[in-house]
Design a protein around this motif. Structure first.
Motif, PDB file in Angstrom:
ATOM      1  N   HIS A 154      46.284 108.673  48.864  1.00  0.00           N
ATOM      2  CA  HIS A 154      45.524 107.393  49.177  1.00  0.00           C
ATOM      3  C   HIS A 154      46.188 106.098  48.681  1.00  0.00           C
ATOM      4  N   PHE A 155      46.753 106.152  47.403  1.00  0.00           N
ATOM      5  CA  PHE A 155      47.356 105.084  46.623  1.00  0.00           C
ATOM      6  C   PHE A 155      48.745 104.711  47.572  1.00  0.00           C
ATOM      7  N   ALA A 156      49.411 106.027  47.890  1.00  0.00           N
ATOM      8  CA  ALA A 156      50.516 105.856  48.435  1.00  0.00           C
ATOM      9  C   ALA A 156      50.544 105.238  49.880  1.00  0.00           C
ATOM     10  N   ILE A 157      49.526 105.629  50.695  1.00  0.00           N
ATOM     11  CA  ILE A 157      49.497 105.086  52.325  1.00  0.00           C
ATOM     12  C   ILE A 157      48.454 104.140  52.218  1.00  0.00           C
ATOM     13  N   GLU A 158      47.791 103.770  51.295  1.00  0.00           N
ATOM     14  CA  GLU A 158      46.596 102.793  51.374  1.00  0.00           C
ATOM     15  C   GLU A 158      45.507 103.043  52.415  1.00  0.00           C
ATOM     16  N   GLY A 159      45.007 104.274  52.689  1.00  0.00           N
ATOM     17  CA  GLY A 159      44.157 104.645  53.495  1.00  0.00           C
ATOM     18  C   GLY A 159      44.504 104.769  54.860  1.00  0.00           C
ATOM     19  N   PHE A 160      45.868 104.688  55.178  1.00  0.00           N
ATOM     20  CA  PHE A 160      46.099 104.922  56.475  1.00  0.00           C
ATOM     21  C   PHE A 160      46.250 106.275  56.909  1.00  0.00           C
ATOM     22  N   GLY A 204      47.209 124.589  43.737  1.00  0.00           N
ATOM     23  CA  GLY A 204      46.369 124.630  42.800  1.00  0.00           C
ATOM     24  C   GLY A 204      45.912 123.153  42.037  1.00  0.00           C
ATOM     25  N   ILE A 205      46.631 122.087  42.541  1.00  0.00           N
ATOM     26  CA  ILE A 205      46.346 120.784  41.886  1.00  0.00           C
ATOM     27  C   ILE A 205      44.853 120.396  42.274  1.00  0.00           C
ATOM     28  N   GLY A 206      44.535 120.803  43.509  1.00  0.00           N
ATOM     29  CA  GLY A 206      43.401 120.342  43.966  1.00  0.00           C
ATOM     30  C   GLY A 206      43.677 119.335  45.246  1.00  0.00           C
ATOM     31  N   ILE A 207      42.790 119.441  46.230  1.00  0.00           N
ATOM     32  CA  ILE A 207      42.751 118.696  47.213  1.00  0.00           C
ATOM     33  C   ILE A 207      42.287 117.488  47.109  1.00  0.00           C
ATOM     34  N   GLU A 208      41.362 117.091  46.118  1.00  0.00           N
ATOM     35  CA  GLU A 208      40.809 115.795  45.884  1.00  0.00           C
ATOM     36  C   GLU A 208      41.965 114.968  44.970  1.00  0.00           C
ATOM     37  N   ALA A 209      42.483 115.542  44.040  1.00  0.00           N
ATOM     38  CA  ALA A 209      43.651 115.111  42.960  1.00  0.00           C
ATOM     39  C   ALA A 209      44.853 114.652  43.925  1.00  0.00           C
ATOM     40  N   VAL A 210      45.327 115.365  45.116  1.00  0.00           N
ATOM     41  CA  VAL A 210      46.337 115.236  45.890  1.00  0.00           C
ATOM     42  C   VAL A 210      46.134 114.067  46.871  1.00  0.00           C
ATOM     43  N   TYR A 211      44.625 114.109  47.365  1.00  0.00           N
ATOM     44  CA  TYR A 211      44.278 112.931  48.199  1.00  0.00           C
ATOM     45  C   TYR A 211      44.342 111.810  47.278  1.00  0.00           C
ATOM     46  N   GLU A 212      44.043 111.679  46.108  1.00  0.00           N
ATOM     47  CA  GLU A 212      44.045 110.403  45.543  1.00  0.00           C
ATOM     48  C   GLU A 212      45.261 109.617  45.527  1.00  0.00           C
ATOM     49  N   ILE A 213      46.425 110.273  44.918  1.00  0.00           N
ATOM     50  CA  ILE A 213      47.558 109.968  45.072  1.00  0.00           C
ATOM     51  C   ILE A 213      48.128 109.297  46.281  1.00  0.00           C
TER      52      ILE A 213
END
Ligand SMILES: Nc1ncnc2c1ncn2[C@@H]1O[C@H](COP(=O)(O)OP(=O)(O)O)[C@@H](O)[C@H]1O
Ligand SMILES: [Mg+2]
Length: 208
Positions: free
Chosen positions: A122-128, A111-120
């Motif tokens: 995205h930072f971690a894998i730099e769009g990979f 329940g954190i939210g797909i968008e929020a987890v995507y954001e962190i």
């Protein structure tokens, strides 16, 4: 130069991910294609240590976002230390679960939210992102029955969470299929292994 193909395998427990991965490996081996199969934390020591913190059952005070950040951190180290160098050496890379598992398990189910987890992430894998994500879709009842009938299975936290949890996981993957219609392909994993394997190889061949 185009980087080699990157594939990720996703789906609930008992969908047949590990079994099909063997089939894909055999396929590449027979064709003398250079590849790496990996599953986070993948023997990368920093990632192993981070995963140890996540999986330690006595750390009951673990906050869901802390957990999501730790997964993302372990993912980054595994990517940088193991996956990117393999790609540089021309290897095809196949992940047994990758970022989509976090989007589903931490983002949707917890329940954190797909968008929020995507954001962190995205930072971690730099769009990979993988070129192809094969989602093995199985009725949770079938998946659980497969796991239960496997005598040398490892009992993990997820098996014990029951049907409601697995239904929610499946729902999460359905959402991702809508979000990533190009990258993600659904494979009907309720079928017998031979049919699942041939559907898989067909998709892989379409991408190499
Ligand atoms: N299509 C299938 N039909 C029947 N049994 C299967 C099929 N795919 C996998 N299995 C069996 O189900 C169990 C779980 O498979 P596994 O590949 O470990 O799933 P996952 O990695 O997705 O959790 C194993 O005992 C495996 O042999
Ligand atoms: Mg597996």
């Amino acid at each position: 130069m185009k980087r080699p193909l990157v594939i990720s395998i996703e789906g609930g427990e008992g969908a047949g991910k590990s079994t099909v991965l063997k089939g894909i490996s055999d396929y590449f081996e027979k064709r003398n294609m250079d590849f790496l199969v990996t599953r986070e934390p993948g023997g990368v020591r920093i990632s192993e240590l981070i995963r140890h913190i996540i999986l330690e059952k006595t750390y009951t005070e673990m906050d869901p976002r802390t957990e999501a950040l730790l997964f993302a951190a372990a993912r980054r180290q595994h990517l940088v230390e193991k996956v990117l160098p393999a790609l540089d050496r021309g290897k095809i890379v196949i992940f047994d679960r990758f970022v989509d598992s976090s989007l589903v398990y931490q983002g949707y189910v917890r329940g954190i939210g797909i968008e929020a987890v995507y954001e962190i992430n995205h930072f971690a894998i730099e769009g990979f992102l993988p070129d192809l994500t094969l989602y093995f879709d199985v009725d949770p009842r079938i998946g659980m029955a497969r796991i239960e009938s496997n005598p040398d299975r490892e009992i993990n936290k997820l098996d014990l969470e029951g049907l409601v949890f697995h239904e929610k996981v499946r729902e999460g993957y359905m959402k991702l299929l809508e979000m990533y219609p190009k990258r993600m392909i659904k494979i009907d994993a309720n079928q017998d292994l031979e049919s699942v394997l041939s559907a898989t190889i067909k998709e892989v061949e379409r991408h190499i």
